[in-house]
Design a protein around this motif. Structure first.
Motif, mmCIF file in Angstrom:
data_model
loop_
_atom_site.group_PDB
_atom_site.id
_atom_site.type_symbol
_atom_site.label_atom_id
_atom_site.label_comp_id
_atom_site.label_asym_id
_atom_site.label_seq_id
_atom_site.Cartn_x
_atom_site.Cartn_y
_atom_site.Cartn_z
ATOM 1 N N ILE A 1 -1.172 7.017 6.063
ATOM 2 C CA ILE A 1 -0.816 5.735 5.446
ATOM 3 C C ILE A 1 -0.505 4.700 6.528
ATOM 4 N N GLY A 2 0.119 5.141 7.615
ATOM 5 C CA GLY A 2 0.395 4.222 8.716
ATOM 6 C C GLY A 2 -0.886 3.634 9.293
ATOM 7 N N ALA A 3 -1.904 4.455 9.464
ATOM 8 C CA ALA A 3 -3.192 3.968 9.972
ATOM 9 C C ALA A 3 -3.855 3.033 8.972
ATOM 10 N N PHE A 4 -3.681 3.318 7.675
ATOM 11 C CA PHE A 4 -4.279 2.479 6.635
ATOM 12 C C PHE A 4 -3.656 1.084 6.630
ATOM 13 N N ILE A 5 -2.323 1.010 6.736
ATOM 14 C CA ILE A 5 -1.693 -0.317 6.684
ATOM 15 C C ILE A 5 -1.964 -1.107 7.967
ATOM 16 N N GLU A 6 -2.307 -0.419 9.071
ATOM 17 C CA GLU A 6 -2.721 -1.160 10.268
ATOM 18 C C GLU A 6 -4.058 -1.858 10.042
ATOM 19 N N TYR B 1 10.450 6.698 5.994
ATOM 20 C CA TYR B 1 10.362 7.978 6.703
ATOM 21 C C TYR B 1 9.536 9.022 5.960
ATOM 22 N N ASP B 2 9.633 9.035 4.640
ATOM 23 C CA ASP B 2 8.855 9.996 3.856
ATOM 24 C C ASP B 2 7.557 9.387 3.326
ATOM 25 N N GLY B 3 7.629 8.115 2.938
ATOM 26 C CA GLY B 3 6.501 7.482 2.252
ATOM 27 C C GLY B 3 5.373 7.022 3.156
ATOM 28 N N ILE B 4 5.685 6.748 4.426
ATOM 29 C CA ILE B 4 4.648 6.293 5.350
ATOM 30 C C ILE B 4 4.332 7.416 6.330
ATOM 31 N N THR B 5 3.255 8.105 6.046
ATOM 32 C CA THR B 5 2.768 9.221 6.857
ATOM 33 C C THR B 5 1.801 8.678 7.910
ATOM 34 N N PRO B 6 1.328 9.516 8.823
ATOM 35 C CA PRO B 6 0.346 9.016 9.804
ATOM 36 C C PRO B 6 -0.895 8.403 9.153
ATOM 37 N N ALA C 1 0.806 -1.218 0.000
ATOM 38 C CA ALA C 1 0.000 0.000 0.000
ATOM 39 C C ALA C 1 0.843 1.274 0.000
ATOM 40 N N PRO C 2 1.899 1.375 0.818
ATOM 41 C CA PRO C 2 2.682 2.610 0.786
ATOM 42 C C PRO C 2 3.277 2.919 -0.585
ATOM 43 N N LEU C 3 3.783 1.892 -1.282
ATOM 44 C CA LEU C 3 4.358 2.146 -2.600
ATOM 45 C C LEU C 3 3.281 2.557 -3.592
#
Length: 350
Positions: free
Chosen positions: A228-233, A221-226, A201-203
């Motif tokens: 996107i981080g919540a989405f991959i959880e 560090y740049d590609g996974i924002t808050p 998902a991040p890519l």
């Protein structure tokens, strides 16, 4: 001890250098000779991050017969989409008492490879173990150069038979085997593939940035924002739910990161930000990358298919697969055609 390492990519170079430093004779094989021509000439890997920077390798070849001659263990470090070709290639050449370790197996890798080898050989049994993830956080930046950012700890490893894993690890140098932790069930290890959570998902959600030729970015560090981080959880929650319905309690990706890197965080996003090993890792410079071509068909697709078979909804995972198939005009779901009710029964009793 002689060990065949199949694949001269990121982890293949790191593992070959590491095992050679620890006193093993390593036969490093790669299918494409063009990608290892310098290594064949010099037999040397430059590995930043391990004890020695310059490491001599016993053998580097594109000849599979030469690579497998008189080996004690076979380490497969190629992406999961190559397991079929690898299985067909080595089936008639391996001995029954030579174990294979998939580094990692991704999702159901050991099961698939066992079927392939048995279909293409006369072997009655084959010893295959798989790891949850690769031992190294590393990046190859030239044909003969790799940087190891971190050596993970407590990397889970399992096989269908517990004694198989014990006998394999006993053969390996202590400094290498003490990085692994034997898992009680192959199913738990294979369902604990965290690559599908961290990579796909991040890519995809950074497609524009990835294809921009004028810029580069740090993947984690740049590609996974808050956001996107919540989405991959959410993806991770669905993976854990599928495992639970099958009868297995597996750790979350957040818990895995805390255990493997010795870090803490309230969320997966915070763990990623607190992971020093991730700070300098560059993002892929193309979408034609194993984060998509491996982790979607041999990660997310496998979980989605199992979810359908056991009536567990995987809405977020399905959304990511749909997006990837539309972006790349690909049929990733065909990689799960082998999964059926009989396989589910086998997984439940592992």
């Amino acid at each position: 001890m002689t060990i065949a390492v199949l694949g001269a990519g990121n982890s293949g170079l790191a593992m070959s250098a590491h095992l050679s430093q620890l006193g093993c004779d390593v036969n490093l094989w790669n299918r494409t000779r063009h990608n290892i021509e310098k290594l064949i000439r010099t037999k040397t890997i430059f590995c930043e991050g391990l004890k020695e920077n310059s490491v001599r390798i016993n053998l580097i070849t594109d000849d599979i017969d030469e690579a497998l001659k008189d080996v004690d263990i076979i380490m497969v470090t190629t992406p999961a989409y190559s397991f079929f070709d690898i299985g067909c290639l080595i089936a008639a050449k391996i001995k029954e008492n030579v174990p294979i370790i998939l580094n990692p197996g991704r999702t159901f890798g050991a099961m698939r490879l066992e079927r392939i080898i048995k279909e293409h050989s006369s072997l009655n049994s084959v010893s295959i173990a798989e790891t949850q993830t690769i031992l190294y956080t590393c990046r190859k930046y030239d044909e003969d150069r790799v940087k190891v950012f971190s050596l993970k700890r407590d990397v889970r490893i399992a096989s269908k038979k517990m004694e198989t894993v014990n006998s394999i690890l006993e053969k390996l140098p202590y400094e290498f085997r003490n990085r692994f932790e034997i898992e009680e069930s192959l199913a738990k290890t294979t369902l604990s593939n965290v690559g599908m959570v961290l990579h796909c998902a991040p890519l995809l959600l950074n497609s524009g940035w990835t294809e921009n030729r004028d810029n580069s970015y740090k993947y984690y560090y740049d590609g996974i924002t808050p956001t996107i981080g919540a989405f991959i959880e959410k993806i991770d929650d669905e993976r854990v739910s599928v495992a639970k319905r099958l009868g297995y309690d597996i750790e979350t990706t957040k818990a895995w990161m805390e255990r493997s890197y010795g870090i803490k965080g309230k969320t997966l996003y915070e763990c990623i930000r607190n992971n020093e090993a991730y700070k300098k890792i560059d993002a892929p410079d193309s979408l034609d990358h194993r984060y998509i071509t491996e982790d979607i068909p041999f990660g997310l697709v496998q979980i989605e298919k199992i979810g359908k078979l056991i009536n567990v909804e995987t809405r977020t995972i399905t959304l990511v697969i749909d997006l990837a198939e539309q972006l790349f005009n690909a049929d990733y779901r065909k990689a799960a055609d082998w999964l059926d009710e009989d396989v589910v029964k086998e997984i439940r009793i592992m």
